[in-house]
Motif scaffolding. Structure first.
Motif, mmCIF file in Angstrom:
data_model
loop_
_atom_site.group_PDB
_atom_site.id
_atom_site.type_symbol
_atom_site.label_atom_id
_atom_site.label_comp_id
_atom_site.label_asym_id
_atom_site.label_seq_id
_atom_site.Cartn_x
_atom_site.Cartn_y
_atom_site.Cartn_z
ATOM 1 N N GLU A 1 49.776 59.108 41.530
ATOM 2 C CA GLU A 1 48.828 58.035 41.841
ATOM 3 C C GLU A 1 47.586 58.138 40.959
ATOM 4 O OE1 GLU A 1 47.944 57.959 45.983
ATOM 5 O OE2 GLU A 1 49.929 57.180 46.539
ATOM 6 N N ASP A 2 47.146 57.011 40.428
ATOM 7 C CA ASP A 2 45.975 56.942 39.563
ATOM 8 C C ASP A 2 44.787 56.449 40.387
ATOM 9 O OD1 ASP A 2 44.049 56.527 37.628
ATOM 10 O OD2 ASP A 2 45.412 55.528 36.224
ATOM 11 N N PRO A 3 43.713 57.244 40.500
ATOM 12 C CA PRO A 3 42.563 56.800 41.296
ATOM 13 C C PRO A 3 41.745 55.703 40.634
ATOM 14 C CG PRO A 3 42.081 58.897 40.240
ATOM 15 C CD PRO A 3 43.530 58.605 39.963
ATOM 16 N N VAL A 4 41.930 55.488 39.319
ATOM 17 C CA VAL A 4 41.166 54.461 38.607
ATOM 18 C C VAL A 4 41.867 53.115 38.772
ATOM 19 C CG1 VAL A 4 40.222 53.736 36.396
ATOM 20 C CG2 VAL A 4 40.359 56.176 36.953
ATOM 21 N N LEU A 5 41.169 52.158 39.359
ATOM 22 C CA LEU A 5 41.752 50.846 39.619
ATOM 23 C C LEU A 5 41.736 49.984 38.361
ATOM 24 C CD1 LEU A 5 40.169 50.036 43.107
ATOM 25 C CD2 LEU A 5 42.332 51.181 42.611
ATOM 26 N N ALA A 6 42.703 49.117 38.239
ATOM 27 C CA ALA A 6 42.746 48.137 37.155
ATOM 28 C C ALA A 6 42.040 46.869 37.589
ATOM 29 C CB ALA A 6 44.197 47.839 36.781
ATOM 30 N N SER A 7 41.821 45.973 36.635
ATOM 31 C CA SER A 7 41.249 44.664 36.920
ATOM 32 C C SER A 7 42.285 43.591 36.602
ATOM 33 C CB SER A 7 39.990 44.431 36.081
ATOM 34 O OG SER A 7 39.514 43.103 36.234
ATOM 35 N N LEU A 8 42.549 42.738 37.576
ATOM 36 C CA LEU A 8 43.477 41.621 37.404
ATOM 37 C C LEU A 8 42.718 40.328 37.631
ATOM 38 C CD1 LEU A 8 46.446 40.740 36.935
ATOM 39 C CD2 LEU A 8 46.753 40.852 39.417
ATOM 40 N N THR A 9 42.631 39.499 36.606
ATOM 41 C CA THR A 9 41.885 38.247 36.676
ATOM 42 C C THR A 9 42.848 37.089 36.497
ATOM 43 O OG1 THR A 9 39.952 39.354 35.717
ATOM 44 C CG2 THR A 9 39.958 36.945 35.713
ATOM 45 N N LEU A 10 42.959 36.251 37.533
ATOM 46 C CA LEU A 10 43.950 35.181 37.520
ATOM 47 C C LEU A 10 43.313 33.844 37.875
ATOM 48 C CD1 LEU A 10 46.908 36.900 39.428
ATOM 49 C CD2 LEU A 10 46.656 36.630 36.955
ATOM 50 N N ALA A 11 43.824 32.779 37.244
ATOM 51 C CA ALA A 11 43.476 31.406 37.601
ATOM 52 C C ALA A 11 44.642 30.828 38.393
ATOM 53 C CB ALA A 11 43.206 30.581 36.353
ATOM 54 N N GLU A 12 44.364 30.395 39.617
ATOM 55 C CA GLU A 12 45.446 29.926 40.496
ATOM 56 C C GLU A 12 45.975 28.552 40.122
ATOM 57 O OE1 GLU A 12 46.913 31.855 42.522
ATOM 58 O OE2 GLU A 12 45.491 33.472 42.146
ATOM 59 N N GLY A 13 45.235 27.803 39.310
ATOM 60 C CA GLY A 13 45.695 26.484 38.884
ATOM 61 C C GLY A 13 45.156 26.158 37.511
ATOM 62 N N ALA A 14 45.617 25.063 36.926
ATOM 63 C CA ALA A 14 45.228 24.718 35.559
ATOM 64 C C ALA A 14 43.724 24.506 35.444
ATOM 65 C CB ALA A 14 45.976 23.463 35.111
ATOM 66 N N ASP A 15 43.099 23.954 36.487
ATOM 67 C CA ASP A 15 41.671 23.667 36.435
ATOM 68 C C ASP A 15 40.850 24.670 37.238
ATOM 69 O OD1 ASP A 15 42.165 21.363 34.903
ATOM 70 O OD2 ASP A 15 42.618 20.220 36.723
ATOM 71 N N ALA A 16 41.492 25.673 37.804
ATOM 72 C CA ALA A 16 40.783 26.637 38.654
ATOM 73 C C ALA A 16 40.043 27.662 37.801
ATOM 74 C CB ALA A 16 41.766 27.338 39.582
ATOM 75 N N SER A 17 38.933 28.169 38.328
ATOM 76 C CA SER A 17 38.200 29.229 37.643
ATOM 77 C C SER A 17 38.902 30.560 37.891
ATOM 78 C CB SER A 17 36.762 29.298 38.165
ATOM 79 O OG SER A 17 36.070 28.094 37.893
ATOM 80 N N VAL B 1 39.637 34.263 38.911
ATOM 81 C CA VAL B 1 39.070 35.133 39.943
ATOM 82 C C VAL B 1 39.542 36.563 39.660
ATOM 83 C CG1 VAL B 1 38.975 35.682 42.400
ATOM 84 C CG2 VAL B 1 39.006 33.287 41.647
ATOM 85 N N ALA B 2 38.578 37.486 39.594
ATOM 86 C CA ALA B 2 38.897 38.878 39.302
ATOM 87 C C ALA B 2 39.026 39.672 40.599
ATOM 88 C CB ALA B 2 37.829 39.493 38.416
ATOM 89 N N ARG B 3 39.999 40.594 40.617
ATOM 90 C CA ARG B 3 40.133 41.512 41.745
ATOM 91 C C ARG B 3 40.591 42.868 41.238
ATOM 92 N NH1 ARG B 3 45.472 42.306 43.620
ATOM 93 N NH2 ARG B 3 47.022 40.839 42.807
ATOM 94 N N GLU B 4 40.290 43.898 42.016
ATOM 95 C CA GLU B 4 40.742 45.229 41.660
ATOM 96 C C GLU B 4 42.207 45.398 42.064
ATOM 97 O OE1 GLU B 4 37.848 47.717 43.665
ATOM 98 O OE2 GLU B 4 36.850 48.101 41.741
ATOM 99 N N LEU B 5 42.927 46.152 41.252
ATOM 100 C CA LEU B 5 44.358 46.341 41.486
ATOM 101 C C LEU B 5 44.679 47.829 41.401
ATOM 102 C CD1 LEU B 5 47.261 45.085 41.740
ATOM 103 C CD2 LEU B 5 47.331 45.146 39.228
#
Length: 360
Positions: A272-288, A290-294
């Protein structure tokens, strides 16, 4: 088909043999570390009191009780040692890089096929925590169509250590040390590129061989950048990946190597890696976006040797197929040719971006 425990002979008890191979072999079901080739029996017995120590590889290869030979020696000895082990009727695992040249790799493949023996290469970083996570994101199309991948393996080591990797000789330098890891991960994700461009540098004051590289791989609609440095004091992203739906960024190296160096052996939660990754996704074509820790999925170097045992005992697929190892050697050698010629070089095997993950 064998059903008993396989006896393993390890050639070499330096950093690779002692830190990676010996503890993973010891922990893998179906494998038993029986003998080690080393000139320093006291060092081996301090760690492995029950294991026999022999001073020459030929004596190990002559033992009828050894089923599998693992070669963890300087790069320029991989070919002659693997050749001799196959001649003695042994199955063989070779630490990366497989060999020094592509022609040597192809000769060993042909010899193993003729002898009906397995030969595989220890590309352990397929089982890094961050890479397993990224592989899953690409397979699930989470990032959409990937358009850029930056993979870096940076360290800050301004003082040049006194070891063979840092001295003039075949297979020395950072390209042969870290290049196989990054090249293997890229081809696992996207298959073989159409072309490669490599730039090597020697940046430390007392360095004799290359200690910095930048490699670019050409695919259809995708740019892959592979980089390694010995003078990167500020943390850089291990992975930075961009796609049509979002981005994945991960800092920090997989912790398994440091845990092995500290004397730990694989156990639950070990990878297990204690350092979290960053996942930034746009849920739609016009959506901004949103970043979350992974939290990355656990790494599992033990999977390689468990897979080797399963292959030899139960005929499951080899965890690193020899043709895959030869593809890495093709990239390694073509990259060197690119650097010497100062230009992009095409690969005959490359056919643009293949959906490798969707066919496995």
């Amino acid at each position: 088909m064998k059903t008993h425990t396989l006896s393993v002979g390890l050639v070499g008890y330096g950093m690779a043999g002692r830190t990676f191979h010996a503890p993973l072999i010891h922990s893998a079901p179906g494998l038993e570390l029986t003998a080690v080739v080393s000139r320093d029996a006291e060092r081996v017995h301090a760690d492995l009191p029950e294991v026999a120590v022999v001073d020459k590889a030929a004596r190990l290869f002559a033992r009828a009780d050894i089923d599998l030979v693992v070669i963890a020696t300087p790069n320029d000895t991989h070919f002659p040692l693997a050749k001799a082990a196959l001649n003695a009727g042994k199955h063989v695992v070779v630490d990366k890089p497989f060999t020094i040249t592509l022609s040597e790799a192809r000769l060993l493949k042909a010899q193993a096929e003729e002898a009906e023996r397995m030969i595989s290469v220890f590309h352990n970083r397929r089982w890094d925590s961050d890479f397993l996570t990224l592989k899953g994101l690409v397979k699930d199309d989470t990032l959409g169509r990937v358009v850029a991948l930056e993979s870096r393996f940076d360290r800050f080591r301004p003082n040049v250590p006194d070891r063979w990797r840092e001295q003039h000789g075949p297979g020395a330098g950072i390209w042969y040390d870290l290049g196989p890891h990054l090249l293997d991960q890229a081809r696992e994700l996207f298959g073989m590129p159409r072309a490669i461009l490599l730039d090597l540098a020697t940046v430390r004051d007392a360095a004799e061989v290359d200690d910095d590289f930048l490699a670019l791989l050409e695919y259809d609609g995708l740019r892959v950048s592979l980089q390694a440095s010995t003078l990167a004091a500020e943390p850089t992203p291990r992975f930075r990946v961009h796609g049509t739906r979002g981005s994945f960024v991960k800092y920090g190296l997989d912790p398994q190597e440091d845990r092995l160096k500290a004397g730990e052996t694989p156990s639950p939660q070990w990878g297990e890696d204690p350092v979290l990754a960053s996942l930034t996704l746009a849920e739609g074509a016009d959506a901004s976006p949103v970043a979350r820790e992974l939290r990355c999925q656990p790494g599992d170097y033990l999977a390689y040797y468990s897979g080797i045992a399963d292959h030899l005992l139960h005929a499951t697929p080899v965890p690193v197929d020899i043709d895959e190892a030869i593809e890495v050697m093709t990239l390694l050698e073509t990259g060197l040719d690119s650097y010497r010629q100062g230009r992009w070089l095409k690969l005959k095997e490359g056919n643009g971006l293949r959906k490798r993950l969707h066919t496995h």
